[in-house]
Design a protein around this motif. Structure first.
Motif, short mmCIF file in Angstrom:
data_model
loop_
_atom_site.label_atom_id
_atom_site.label_comp_id
_atom_site.label_asym_id
_atom_site.label_seq_id
_atom_site.Cartn_x
_atom_site.Cartn_y
_atom_site.Cartn_z
N SER A 110 0.68 -1.21 -0.07
CA SER A 110 -0.05 0.00 -0.07
C SER A 110 0.84 1.31 -0.04
CB SER A 110 -0.94 0.22 1.30
OG SER A 110 -0.90 1.04 1.64
N VAL A 111 0.58 2.18 -1.16
CA VAL A 111 1.31 3.37 -1.03
C VAL A 111 1.17 4.31 0.21
CG1 VAL A 111 1.80 5.47 -2.30
CG2 VAL A 111 1.49 3.28 -3.62
N ASP A 112 -0.30 4.20 0.76
CA ASP A 112 -0.46 4.94 1.89
C ASP A 112 0.41 4.44 3.06
OD1 ASP A 112 -2.49 5.89 0.52
OD2 ASP A 112 -4.10 4.82 1.36
N GLU A 113 0.78 3.23 3.19
CA GLU A 113 1.57 2.60 4.34
C GLU A 113 3.07 3.13 4.26
OE1 GLU A 113 1.66 -1.75 4.78
OE2 GLU A 113 -0.52 -1.57 4.83
N ILE A 114 3.53 3.14 2.75
CA ILE A 114 4.82 3.60 2.58
C ILE A 114 5.08 5.03 3.07
CG2 ILE A 114 6.79 3.96 0.88
CD1 ILE A 114 5.51 1.81 -0.87
N VAL A 119 6.92 9.36 6.66
CA VAL A 119 6.63 10.65 7.30
C VAL A 119 6.81 10.38 8.76
CG1 VAL A 119 4.89 12.29 7.60
CG2 VAL A 119 5.10 11.59 5.68
N GLU A 120 6.12 9.24 9.43
CA GLU A 120 6.36 9.12 10.80
C GLU A 120 7.56 9.06 11.47
OE1 GLU A 120 3.56 5.75 11.69
OE2 GLU A 120 2.04 7.19 10.77
N ALA A 121 8.54 8.24 10.42
CA ALA A 121 9.83 7.89 10.82
C ALA A 121 10.65 9.23 11.07
CB ALA A 121 10.56 7.16 9.76
N HIS A 122 10.20 10.47 10.44
CA HIS A 122 10.98 11.62 10.50
C HIS A 122 10.11 12.78 11.23
CE1 HIS A 122 13.02 9.48 7.14
NE2 HIS A 122 13.66 9.97 7.78
N VAL A 143 1.53 -0.70 -5.08
CA VAL A 143 2.65 -0.91 -6.18
C VAL A 143 3.27 -2.23 -5.63
CG1 VAL A 143 3.42 1.48 -6.50
CG2 VAL A 143 4.28 0.24 -4.47
N ARG A 144 4.04 -2.86 -6.47
CA ARG A 144 4.56 -4.11 -6.10
C ARG A 144 6.06 -3.99 -5.78
NH1 ARG A 144 2.84 -9.09 -6.86
NH2 ARG A 144 4.67 -10.04 -6.15
N GLY A 145 6.23 -4.59 -4.47
CA GLY A 145 7.89 -4.56 -4.12
C GLY A 145 8.14 -4.86 -2.72
N ASP A 146 9.25 -4.27 -2.38
CA ASP A 146 9.49 -4.42 -0.83
C ASP A 146 9.27 -3.37 0.03
OD1 ASP A 146 11.48 -4.56 1.51
OD2 ASP A 146 12.46 -6.05 0.53
N ALA A 147 8.40 -3.48 0.80
CA ALA A 147 7.67 -2.27 1.54
C ALA A 147 8.89 -1.68 2.19
CB ALA A 147 6.62 -2.86 2.56
N GLN A 148 9.87 -2.28 2.70
CA GLN A 148 10.74 -1.61 3.56
C GLN A 148 11.75 -0.88 2.78
OE1 GLN A 148 13.72 -4.18 6.07
NE2 GLN A 148 14.52 -2.18 6.47
N VAL A 149 12.17 -1.49 1.58
CA VAL A 149 13.09 -0.66 0.83
C VAL A 149 12.16 0.60 0.29
CG1 VAL A 149 14.33 -0.92 -1.48
CG2 VAL A 149 14.30 -2.81 0.17
N LEU A 150 11.08 0.51 -0.03
CA LEU A 150 10.60 1.79 -0.72
C LEU A 150 10.25 2.63 0.26
CD1 LEU A 150 7.82 -0.30 -3.23
CD2 LEU A 150 9.78 1.34 -3.86
#
Ligand code: ADP
Length: 270
Positions: A110-114, A119-122, A143-150
């Motif tokens: 989920s792009v919302d999650e990314i 934002v929260e991390a900063h 999107v498809r991929g690795d949530a942590q990397v994105l």
């Protein structure tokens, strides 16, 4: 570059015929050269903080009977150590992204999650810089991929936007979809990037001059991680910037369908 051809095998088949097996080693040499450069740059960049840590440790030892002085050195030691920790984790992330290894976890994200996690991390960084981070745009995209990397890629853009913005200004993080491409844009009204630096800021360890004098804590690796992370997901990063006006970094990724469990079930007919 000219291809570099080497003969890997020559066998005489008949008096008039020799079979040659030739390999183009251009690509392999290029990769080896990149690896050598990376190791050289990395060792160079690590020397400064490692040197500072050992100097400060010595200083603490010799100031042992001057507690206020010890506290000052200890605070600086803590700062250098965390800088070193950030630098090493970035170097590891970057070399992982540049290697041929598979991304560890690929799924529909989920792009919302990314964006939320970036934002929260900063939040603390934004608070202490007096910069407001505002989220906007389309929700419910995937999107498809690795949530942590994105998440780290978007996070690096958010961190930069905050770091290179004046106090009291705001940073916008917006999402939109254009022709099946999800665009995540991070926009600031900060110092901007000179035209001649705009391509180079994505290179490893490259830092523009204004940045160097403004903030010494950077590693010069953030944007290169963003670029590799996005490219590994079949996307690209686009930069718009004007010195003194601000910068917008846009990550573009192929849009994915929602995962099956997120699709709203059709209402059942009674
Ligand atoms: P750093 O750790 O130095 O921020 P990055 O790879 O993230 O490393 O960025 C490389 C350089 O690009 C920075 O040193 C700075 O000169 C420039 N830069 C990156 N983001 C911004 C921004 N939002 N505004 C102005 N300059 C930026």
């Amino acid at each position: 570059a000219e291809p570099r051809l080497v003969v890997v095998r020559a066998s005489r088949i008949s008096p008039r015929l020799t079979l040659l097996v030739i390999r183009d080693i251009t690509e392999r040499e290029r990769v080896q050269q990149m690896r050598r450069d990376f190791v050289a740059n990395t060792s160079h960049e690590l020397k400064t903080p490692v040197g500072a840590v050992s100097l400060l440790a010595e200083a603490i030892e010799s100031a042992a009977d001057d507690p206020p002085q010890v506290r000052i050195f200890a605070a600086r030691l803590t700062a250098e150590a965390s800088r070193l920790a950030l630098l090493t984790s970035r170097i590891m992330n970057l070399s992982r992204l540049q290697s041929a290894d598979e991304l560890t976890e690929e799924r529909v994200v989920s792009v919302d999650e990314i964006v939320a996690s970036a934002v929260e991390a900063h939040a603390i960084l934004a608070d202490s810089a007096g910069v407001e981070v505002v989220r906007g745009g389309t929700r419910g995209m995937y999107v498809r991929g690795d949530a942590q990397v994105l998440g780290e890629a978007v996070g690096n853009l958010v961190a930069n936007a905050i770091a290179y913005s004046p106090k009291g200004s705001s940073v916008g993080v917006g999402v939109k979809v254009v022709d099946g491409v999800v665009e995540i844009a991070v926009a600031d009204r900060g110092i901007g990037i000179a035209e001649g630096d705009q391509d180079r800021v994505f290179e490893r360890f490259y830092r523009a001059d204004q940045a160097r004098s403004r903030r010494t804590g950077g590693s010069g690796l953030g944007l290169s991680i963003v670029k590799h992370a996005v490219q590994r997901h079949g996307g690209e990063v686009v930069l718009w910037s004007r010195p003194g006006r601000g910068s917008t970094f846009t990550i573009r990724l192929p849009q994915s369908d929602a995962p099956p469990d997120q699709v709203q079930p059709k209402p059942k007919r009674k």
